[in-house]
Design a protein around this motif. Sequence first.
Motif, PDB file in Angstrom:
ATOM      1  N   ARG A 186     157.528  32.619  78.499  1.00 56.40           N
ATOM      2  CA  ARG A 186     157.830  33.171  79.817  1.00 56.40           C
ATOM      3  C   ARG A 186     158.590  34.472  79.605  1.00 56.40           C
ATOM      4  O   ARG A 186     159.512  34.523  78.777  1.00 56.40           O
ATOM      5  CB  ARG A 186     158.667  32.173  80.613  1.00 56.40           C
ATOM      6  N   CYS A 187     158.221  35.533  80.349  1.00 56.80           N
ATOM      7  CA  CYS A 187     158.774  36.863  80.068  1.00 56.80           C
ATOM      8  C   CYS A 187     159.382  37.506  81.304  1.00 56.80           C
ATOM      9  O   CYS A 187     158.767  37.536  82.383  1.00 56.80           O
ATOM     10  CB  CYS A 187     157.690  37.784  79.511  1.00 56.80           C
ATOM     11  N   ILE A 188     160.581  38.046  81.116  1.00 55.34           N
ATOM     12  CA  ILE A 188     161.301  38.797  82.137  1.00 55.34           C
ATOM     13  C   ILE A 188     161.491  40.209  81.600  1.00 55.34           C
ATOM     14  O   ILE A 188     161.954  40.387  80.470  1.00 55.34           O
ATOM     15  CB  ILE A 188     162.675  38.168  82.422  1.00 55.34           C
ATOM     16  N   VAL A 189     161.131  41.219  82.397  1.00 55.13           N
ATOM     17  CA  VAL A 189     161.243  42.607  81.957  1.00 55.13           C
ATOM     18  C   VAL A 189     162.201  43.346  82.882  1.00 55.13           C
ATOM     19  O   VAL A 189     162.083  43.276  84.111  1.00 55.13           O
ATOM     20  CB  VAL A 189     159.877  43.315  81.944  1.00 55.13           C
ATOM     21  N   SER A 190     163.148  44.048  82.283  1.00 54.51           N
ATOM     22  CA  SER A 190     164.130  44.830  83.030  1.00 54.51           C
ATOM     23  C   SER A 190     163.945  46.314  82.740  1.00 54.51           C
ATOM     24  O   SER A 190     163.725  46.711  81.600  1.00 54.51           O
ATOM     25  CB  SER A 190     165.549  44.393  82.637  1.00 54.51           C
ATOM     26  N   ASP A 191     164.043  47.121  83.794  1.00 59.64           N
ATOM     27  CA  ASP A 191     163.953  48.576  83.642  1.00 59.64           C
ATOM     28  C   ASP A 191     164.577  49.197  84.880  1.00 59.64           C
ATOM     29  O   ASP A 191     164.887  48.497  85.857  1.00 59.64           O
ATOM     30  CB  ASP A 191     162.489  49.011  83.480  1.00 59.64           C
ATOM     31  N   ILE A 192     164.763  50.527  84.859  1.00 56.20           N
ATOM     32  CA  ILE A 192     165.322  51.214  86.015  1.00 56.20           C
ATOM     33  C   ILE A 192     164.250  51.969  86.794  1.00 56.20           C
ATOM     34  O   ILE A 192     164.554  52.577  87.824  1.00 56.20           O
ATOM     35  CB  ILE A 192     166.436  52.196  85.596  1.00 56.20           C
ATOM     36  N   ASP A 193     162.997  51.914  86.331  1.00 57.18           N
ATOM     37  CA  ASP A 193     161.915  52.671  86.952  1.00 57.18           C
ATOM     38  C   ASP A 193     160.929  51.711  87.625  1.00 57.18           C
ATOM     39  O   ASP A 193     160.350  50.845  86.967  1.00 57.18           O
ATOM     40  CB  ASP A 193     161.198  53.530  85.900  1.00 57.18           C
ATOM     41  N   ALA A 194     160.728  51.890  88.919  1.00 59.16           N
ATOM     42  CA  ALA A 194     159.873  50.976  89.679  1.00 59.16           C
ATOM     43  C   ALA A 194     158.420  51.022  89.213  1.00 59.16           C
ATOM     44  O   ALA A 194     157.746  49.984  89.169  1.00 59.16           O
ATOM     45  CB  ALA A 194     159.957  51.303  91.169  1.00 59.16           C
ATOM     46  N   ASP A 195     157.918  52.211  88.873  1.00 56.98           N
ATOM     47  CA  ASP A 195     156.525  52.319  88.433  1.00 56.98           C
ATOM     48  C   ASP A 195     156.309  51.590  87.111  1.00 56.98           C
ATOM     49  O   ASP A 195     155.284  50.921  86.916  1.00 56.98           O
ATOM     50  CB  ASP A 195     156.121  53.782  88.293  1.00 56.98           C
ATOM     51  N   ARG A 196     157.275  51.702  86.205  1.00 54.95           N
ATOM     52  CA  ARG A 196     157.149  50.993  84.929  1.00 54.95           C
ATOM     53  C   ARG A 196     157.205  49.478  85.141  1.00 54.95           C
ATOM     54  O   ARG A 196     156.490  48.723  84.472  1.00 54.95           O
ATOM     55  CB  ARG A 196     158.250  51.444  83.972  1.00 54.95           C
ATOM     56  N   LEU A 197     158.034  49.043  86.063  1.00 56.75           N
ATOM     57  CA  LEU A 197     158.114  47.608  86.341  1.00 56.75           C
ATOM     58  C   LEU A 197     156.818  47.100  86.969  1.00 56.75           C
ATOM     59  O   LEU A 197     156.373  45.982  86.671  1.00 56.75           O
ATOM     60  CB  LEU A 197     159.303  47.319  87.250  1.00 56.75           C
ATOM     61  N   LYS A 198     156.219  47.899  87.825  1.00 57.06           N
ATOM     62  CA  LYS A 198     154.922  47.523  88.391  1.00 57.06           C
ATOM     63  C   LYS A 198     153.891  47.353  87.283  1.00 57.06           C
ATOM     64  O   LYS A 198     153.096  46.403  87.284  1.00 57.06           O
ATOM     65  CB  LYS A 198     154.465  48.591  89.387  1.00 57.06           C
ATOM     66  N   ARG A 199     153.924  48.265  86.312  1.00 55.01           N
ATOM     67  CA  ARG A 199     152.998  48.171  85.187  1.00 55.01           C
ATOM     68  C   ARG A 199     153.279  46.915  84.356  1.00 55.01           C
ATOM     69  O   ARG A 199     152.355  46.240  83.901  1.00 55.01           O
ATOM     70  CB  ARG A 199     153.123  49.438  84.332  1.00 55.01           C
ATOM     71  N   ALA A 200     154.552  46.593  84.155  1.00 55.92           N
ATOM     72  CA  ALA A 200     154.904  45.385  83.413  1.00 55.92           C
ATOM     73  C   ALA A 200     154.336  44.151  84.101  1.00 55.92           C
ATOM     74  O   ALA A 200     153.848  43.216  83.446  1.00 55.92           O
ATOM     75  CB  ALA A 200     156.418  45.266  83.268  1.00 55.92           C
ATOM     76  N   LYS A 201     154.384  44.121  85.430  1.00 55.59           N
ATOM     77  CA  LYS A 201     153.820  43.015  86.186  1.00 55.59           C
ATOM     78  C   LYS A 201     152.324  42.916  85.937  1.00 55.59           C
ATOM     79  O   LYS A 201     151.765  41.816  85.764  1.00 55.59           O
ATOM     80  CB  LYS A 201     154.119  43.238  87.661  1.00 55.59           C
ATOM     81  N   GLU A 202     151.657  44.069  85.885  1.00 56.56           N
ATOM     82  CA  GLU A 202     150.212  44.084  85.627  1.00 56.56           C
ATOM     83  C   GLU A 202     149.875  43.573  84.242  1.00 56.56           C
ATOM     84  O   GLU A 202     148.796  43.015  84.018  1.00 56.56           O
ATOM     85  CB  GLU A 202     149.678  45.509  85.818  1.00 56.56           C
ATOM     86  N   PHE A 203     150.803  43.745  83.288  1.00 55.64           N
ATOM     87  CA  PHE A 203     150.581  43.262  81.930  1.00 55.64           C
ATOM     88  C   PHE A 203     151.062  41.817  81.743  1.00 55.64           C
ATOM     89  O   PHE A 203     151.059  41.323  80.623  1.00 55.64           O
ATOM     90  CB  PHE A 203     151.266  44.175  80.912  1.00 55.64           C
TER      91      PHE A 203
END
Length: 337
Positions: A186-203
């Motif tokens: 199970r993976c949780i990704v943290s970042d300060i950029d919304a576009d990068r987080l959207k991409r993380a969700k896609e991956f």
Amino acid sequence: MVTISVREPYKLVVDDRDAPKPGPGDVAIRVKRAGICGSDMHILHGSNPFAVYPRVIGHEFSGVVEALGAGVSSLAIGDHVVADPVISCGTCYPCRVGRSNVCSKLQVIGVHRDGGFRSVAVVPEANAIKVSPSLGLDVAALAEPLAVAANVLWRTECTNEDVVLIYGAGTVGITVLQVAKMRGARCIVSDIDADRLKRAKEFGADVVVNSRQQSVAEIVASELDGLGPSVVIDGAGIPSLLEEACRVAAPAGRIGLLGFSPAPCNVSQQEIVRKELTLVGSRLNRRFIPEVVRWLETGALRPEAMITQTFDARDARAAFDLVEQHPEQTLKVQLVF
């Protein structure tokens, strides 16, 4: 042949040179695809402590074997290959215990010796990893960054029992995310950029946290029945993140460091001992590229969407400008030779 080098810090040069010839035990690769990595940017900016100038950069590259040096037996002209940039002696203590990526005489292609940002690159036979012709050479060139992810997850002993917190949704974070998800974590990704987080969700990220707007510590506190994440990967190298990682990690947790900073950080020994945490560094890859190639060939990993832009090699300056000025728009920029 087209050659991209850093003559001195902040001076990127694109010129034409004669193609190098393979010596005994070497192979010449007609480079087709090469990815721009953060470490290439560090060499350009003069912040890589290991680079010697001038240097032909580039360590994420794939292509076709064009010529063989004397004694080469495992490859043939026309083979498709991806480069492993780690060159080790094979005899020192780290090499003897299977940790060739921290060899006492370590050389990295594109850092300590000329790399793959050129039409023809020469590497030792052992550093040219054969790939199936059915695997696109663009995807093959992603094997090296994915091997870096495989290395840190090996160091942190990640399994399908783990909850993994990944700091950073850039290239490092997204490669770690893909390999950890492949392993069933199970993976949780943290970042300060919304576009990068959207991409993380896609991956495939199960949870994303915008740390500008939310408390990472509060979000992850409920994981593993209130113990917190069992694996924390720091791909950003910000000292305060290591401090937070020690606070949020579960008892018996493992913390893997991929990013780094020379600045000191205030890590609590009490926290490490109380929870018996394991802190590990991870550098390059420990001969994981053949395994990563198998994942790519079988479809266990499908990282094609990582390639966000491609540039003709002669337009390398524009490619580097994009990575430098608009990193939020890029994940992996590749040069086409």
